[in-house]
Design an enzyme around this catalytic site. Structure first.
Site, PDB file in Angstrom:
ATOM      1  N   HIS A   1       3.952  -7.150   2.674  1.00 28.50           N
ATOM      2  CA  HIS A   1       3.209  -6.271   3.582  1.00 28.50           C
ATOM      3  C   HIS A   1       3.040  -6.947   4.941  1.00 28.50           C
ATOM      4  O   HIS A   1       3.302  -6.347   5.986  1.00 28.50           O
ATOM      5  CB  HIS A   1       1.847  -5.947   2.947  1.00 28.50           C
ATOM      6  CG  HIS A   1       0.945  -5.139   3.814  1.00 28.50           C
ATOM      7  ND1 HIS A   1       0.529  -3.881   3.473  1.00 28.50           N
ATOM      8  CD2 HIS A   1       0.339  -5.410   5.008  1.00 28.50           C
ATOM      9  CE1 HIS A   1      -0.276  -3.408   4.416  1.00 28.50           C
ATOM     10  NE2 HIS A   1      -0.408  -4.327   5.358  1.00 28.50           N
ATOM     11  N   GLU A   2       2.598  -8.196   4.924  1.00 26.93           N
ATOM     12  CA  GLU A   2       2.334  -8.903   6.184  1.00 26.93           C
ATOM     13  C   GLU A   2       3.626  -9.283   6.894  1.00 26.93           C
ATOM     14  O   GLU A   2       3.717  -9.185   8.121  1.00 26.93           O
ATOM     15  CB  GLU A   2       1.455 -10.131   5.937  1.00 26.93           C
ATOM     16  CG  GLU A   2       0.091  -9.820   5.329  1.00 26.93           C
ATOM     17  CD  GLU A   2      -0.705  -8.748   6.063  1.00 26.93           C
ATOM     18  OE1 GLU A   2      -0.494  -8.531   7.277  1.00 26.93           O
ATOM     19  OE2 GLU A   2      -1.550  -8.108   5.411  1.00 26.93           O
TER      20      GLU A   2
END
Length: 170
Positions: free
Chosen positions: A75-76
């Protein structure tokens, strides 16, 4: 909090794996970001795009290592990749969603589902029709007499529940 070195290395390795996937998919290289373990509160991780930096919450990581490796890290990293490819875009916009689904093969969820009570406790309140959970900030506002909250469903005031399970007056 001191992280286990092997867990730290697993996160670093997963960041590298995600960047390698993005490189294969886009045909362009990405520099490795600075990875820190200093995120606090309920946030599992954050991407500081212009600094090319990732931050992860060590408390949530220690309790949810598998979730971090499978979802939080990609996600990051997707935020960094979206920034590198498209510049400043909406944080969970179309560009980020495409990277999550097409590059990492993950559902582009914007919020994690980790239990955060260890890092951000909640306080139980009752209105008569249901139990509500208030954050520490809201709970303290009630205790200081600065705020009163009411149920959006029944309109009754929220009353704190003691740990014993009994209602109290604010």
């Amino acid at each position: 909090m001191k992280l286990d070195d092997s867990l730290f290395q697993q996160v670093q390795n997963r960041v590298s794996e995600c960047l390698a996937l993005a490189e294969r998919h886009t045909g362009r290289p990405f520099d490795p970001p600075l990875v820190r373990f200093n995120q606090r509160g309920r946030i599992a991780g954050s991407a500081w795009t212009e600094r090319w930096e990732l931050r992860f919450n060590p408390v949530l990581l220690a309790d949810n290592a598998q979730d971090f490796l499978t979802e939080i890290v990609p996600h990051e990293v997707a935020h960094l990749v979206a920034f590198a490819l498209h510049g400043q875009v909406r944080p969970h916009g179309r560009e980020w969603q495409t990277i999550m689904s097409e590059v990492f093969g993950l559902e582009p969820r914007t919020r994690h589902r980790l239990n955060t009570e260890k890092v951000a406790p909640v306080f139980r309140y009752d209105c008569g029709c249901r139990i509500h959970k208030l954050s520490l900030r809201r709970h303290n506002s009630v205790r200081r007499g600065q705020k009163r909250y009411q149920c959006l469903h029944c309109g009754q005031p929220l009353m704190p529940i003691k740990p014993s399970g009994k209602r109290t007056t604010p």
